[in-house]
Write a protein that holds these residues in place. Structure first.
Motif, mmCIF file in Angstrom:
data_model
loop_
_atom_site.group_PDB
_atom_site.id
_atom_site.type_symbol
_atom_site.label_atom_id
_atom_site.label_comp_id
_atom_site.label_asym_id
_atom_site.label_seq_id
_atom_site.Cartn_x
_atom_site.Cartn_y
_atom_site.Cartn_z
ATOM 1 N N ASN A 13 -16.066 49.938 -2.731
ATOM 2 C CA ASN A 13 -16.950 49.851 -1.560
ATOM 3 C C ASN A 13 -16.954 48.441 -0.979
ATOM 4 O O ASN A 13 -17.071 48.247 0.234
ATOM 5 N N HIS A 14 -16.797 47.465 -1.866
ATOM 6 C CA HIS A 14 -16.749 46.078 -1.400
ATOM 7 C C HIS A 14 -15.514 45.874 -0.511
ATOM 8 O O HIS A 14 -15.590 45.252 0.556
ATOM 9 N N PRO A 85 -14.628 58.209 -3.054
ATOM 10 C CA PRO A 85 -15.344 57.413 -4.066
ATOM 11 C C PRO A 85 -16.662 56.829 -3.543
ATOM 12 O O PRO A 85 -17.624 56.704 -4.312
ATOM 13 N N ALA A 86 -16.729 56.495 -2.247
ATOM 14 C CA ALA A 86 -17.983 55.943 -1.707
ATOM 15 C C ALA A 86 -19.118 56.950 -1.869
ATOM 16 O O ALA A 86 -20.278 56.581 -2.056
ATOM 17 N N ALA A 87 -18.770 58.247 -1.821
ATOM 18 C CA ALA A 87 -19.784 59.293 -1.986
ATOM 19 C C ALA A 87 -20.008 59.620 -3.466
ATOM 20 O O ALA A 87 -20.814 60.485 -3.800
ATOM 21 N N GLY A 165 -26.832 55.581 8.301
ATOM 22 C CA GLY A 165 -27.895 55.947 7.357
ATOM 23 C C GLY A 165 -27.371 56.151 5.939
ATOM 24 O O GLY A 165 -28.141 56.307 5.002
ATOM 25 N N PHE A 166 -26.065 56.116 5.767
ATOM 26 C CA PHE A 166 -25.477 56.450 4.479
ATOM 27 C C PHE A 166 -25.565 55.285 3.489
ATOM 28 O O PHE A 166 -25.325 54.138 3.849
ATOM 29 N N THR A 167 -25.937 55.591 2.248
ATOM 30 C CA THR A 167 -25.875 54.533 1.219
ATOM 31 C C THR A 167 -24.870 54.950 0.153
ATOM 32 O O THR A 167 -24.785 56.118 -0.202
ATOM 33 N N TYR A 168 -24.134 53.970 -0.315
ATOM 34 C CA TYR A 168 -23.104 54.257 -1.316
ATOM 35 C C TYR A 168 -23.711 54.868 -2.571
ATOM 36 O O TYR A 168 -24.784 54.449 -3.010
ATOM 37 N N HIS A 196 -12.999 52.417 -10.476
ATOM 38 C CA HIS A 196 -13.197 51.277 -9.566
ATOM 39 C C HIS A 196 -12.549 50.034 -10.175
ATOM 40 O O HIS A 196 -11.801 49.308 -9.511
ATOM 41 N N ARG A 197 -12.868 49.828 -11.444
ATOM 42 C CA ARG A 197 -12.371 48.615 -12.107
ATOM 43 C C ARG A 197 -10.841 48.571 -12.144
ATOM 44 O O ARG A 197 -10.224 47.591 -11.741
#
Ligand code: ADP
Length: 544
Positions: A13-14, A85-87, A165-168, A196-197
């Motif tokens: 996400n970053h 992945p963001a969701a 309005g979306f938050t990870y 992610h890692r």
């Protein structure tokens, strides 16, 4: 004493937010089925990707749910790379080149809940739809045609979602982000699950100057399919750096790639040797026909891998000012594990030495431990001569397969991945692949299981035994050659062998490109002292 550093989890996400906020004006170009080009800025990409994540939430996506993609290389597939992945979902790229039954099996094994499919690939989906029920099928209108009413429309879903309005979804750095299946010698394909890692670390290593050397100022043309080990990780690097991307869509024919390169000249490209072989032939043919009309993009660098890269190919491109770099790796290794690059020690080396080394798999990349284990279980000396199996370990190397027990033919007791590739390593840590213990053939970058072919051939009433080997092929890197022993009293007319057995294999679910183009009738399959097929002898008998 404790470190004073913040414990911020590594996250895709970053990278996504960075692309949207810092590089908002840079472009992502996609070639559509009608060959026209469509451009999005990274700012648009950022919004669309967040909208996709938001839409997936409205469809009821839960953390860890698999969202499959059946797609060519284009911007919407890139939206899936980060939006799923963001969701909190796991993107599962399905390989469109596999036989439909195999795709269906893989979707079932991964328990994919949602499918995102290109409209132009719906005919393929329909061939395996009966094998796995997705909760939702979302169609991306890649061709611009209306989406059939029985499916959800990707563009409508995005238009109806709220990216602001979306938050990870909450996650830690070891949460899964994507998965990819790899072909097995025997048995079914197995899933590798990235996190992610692992993805962020692989991206950072890949972008280094001594690896892909990807920069924000590049124009990147990814020919490697996005369903192949995440396009070797390049899309993550491009988003991280805001690099302009030119996606070829479904147009992978060398003439089309050459044409695209004239319109949108890339500075960095990736693909298997088959692609580059086809491209150089198309270029030289076109140049001879209309001198001066066609150009190789100036200063183009290309990362080639997935199969051995012939020195002659590297030299041929060099004559046109294009540098071919080579990497070696596997789906299991994210995939970059070694890369051939001009090390400081080679500064004064001859041109021939540079070409010789460019044709090798190269040096282990940072964070990858690599050893070559001989048959006696010892580490091979770094002499460039002693052969053994490559074994690797590291934070972007898989330690197991999705819901499959860890077995000692794949992982060593002390925690290393057994790659099934045989190689030597020299005093500069340059690995040279010499053989493969896995009974697989790699044709145009795609796998064919020799064991599966043999089993299907031996199911034919006229065949007593069948052994399939890989023979070198200039265009496809390798092609299967089937050696068959007929049952007593059986006489497949030689003229008919390929036709009859080819049809038999198609009936057994093989894709057309997996069917051997050559069948050799032999008296007996040579055997080792332990009674196994001695394929080395067959390879000596049929070197090409
Ligand atoms: P990818 O998607 O990168 O092709 P796969 O898991 O399908 O990954 O294939 C990995 C295998 O391909 C390796 O184990 C090796 O046999 C072969 N391979 C990959 N790169 C090279 C290379 N540079 N030279 C020779 N063989 C290679």
């Amino acid at each position: 004493m404790k470190s004073t550093m913040m414990d911020v989890p590594l996250s895709l996400n970053h990278l996504l937010d960075r692309a949207g906020t810092i590089f908002g004006g840079n472009a992502i170009v996609s070639r559509l089925p009608d060959k026209s080009l469509v451009t999005h800025t990274y700012a648009q990409y950022h919004r669309r990707t967040r909208a996709l994540a938001s839409a997936l939430h409205s469809l009821g996506l839960r953390a860890g749910d698999r969202v499959a993609t059946l797609s060519w290389n284009h911007h919407a597939h890139l939206e899936c790379y980060f939006g799923i992945p963001a969701a909190g979902g796991v993107m599962h790229t399905l390989n469109i080149r596999l036989a439909p039954d195999e795709i269906g099996w893989i979707a079932g094994d991964a328990q994919d809940r949602i499918l995102i499919v290109d409209d132009v690939l719906l005919p393929l989906y329909e061939q395996f739809a009966h094998l796995h029920a997705f909760a939702h099928v979302v169609v991306f209108p890649f061709s611009g045609a209306a989406v059939p009413p029985e499916f959800l429309d990707y563009e409508q879903l995005l238009a109806g979602a709220d990216p602001d309005g979306f938050t990870y979804a909450e996650h830690d750095e070891n949460s899964p982000t994507s998965m990819c299946y790899t072909s097995g010698t025997t048995g079914r394909p197995k899933g590798v699950v990235y996190s992610h890692r692992s993805t962020v670390l692989h991206t950072l290593v890949g972008c280094m100057a001594d690896c892909w050397d990807l920069r924000g100022s590049d124009v990147m043309l990814p020919v490697t399919p996005m369903f192949h080990a995440n396009c070797w990780g390049l899309p993550y690097g491009a988003v991280m750096l805001g690099t302009k991307i030119v996606f070829p869509g479904p147009h992978l024919h060398p003439d089309d790639l050459l044409d695209l390169m004239q319109i949108e000249p890339p500075t960095l490209s990736v693909g298997v040797p088959t692609i580059w072989m086809g491209l150089i032939q198309a270029f030289e043919r076109a140049q001879a026909q209309t001198p001066g009309r066609w150009k190789m993009p100036e200063g183009l660098r290309s990362m080639v891998g997935g199969a051995a890269v012939p020195e002659a190919l590297i030299r041929a491109f060099a004559r046109h000012g294009v540098t071919l770099g080579q990497g070696w790796g596997m789906t299991e290794t994210s995939p970059l594990a070694t890369v051939s690059y001009p090390r400081a020690e080679l500064k004064d080396a001859s041109e021939d030495e540079h070409f010789r080394r460019a044709a090798m798999a190269g040096c282990p990349v940072p964070l990858v431990d690599l050893r070559i284990r001989t048959e006696d279980g010892l580490d091979a000396p770094w002499d460039g001569k002693t052969q053994g199996e490559i074994q690797v370990r590291g934070p972007f190397i898989t330690g197991s397969y999705h819901e499959v027990a860890v077995t000692d033919d794949k992982f060593t007791a002390d925690g290393w991945l057994r790659t099934g590739d045989v190689a030597t390593i020299d005093e500069l840590a340059f690995v040279r692949i010499t053989d493969r213990t896995k009974d697989l053939i790699k044709s145009g970058g795609e796998w064919i299981s020799s064991v599966d072919l043999e089993n299907a051939l031996m199911a034919h009433p006229a065949i007593a035994e069948a052994a399939v080997i890989a023979i070198p092929d200039e265009k496809w890197s390798e092609r299967p050659l089937a050696c068959i022993v007929l049952k007593p009293g059986q006489h497949l007319a030689m003229i008919d062998v390929a036709g009859t057995l080819g049809a038999h294999l198609l009936q057994h679910g093989f894709a057309k490109w997996q069917v051997p183009d050559r069948f050799e009738v032999i008296d007996a399959v040579p055997r080792t002292s332990t009674g196994k097929f001695w394929k080395l002898k067959l390879r000596e008998r049929f070197p090409r």
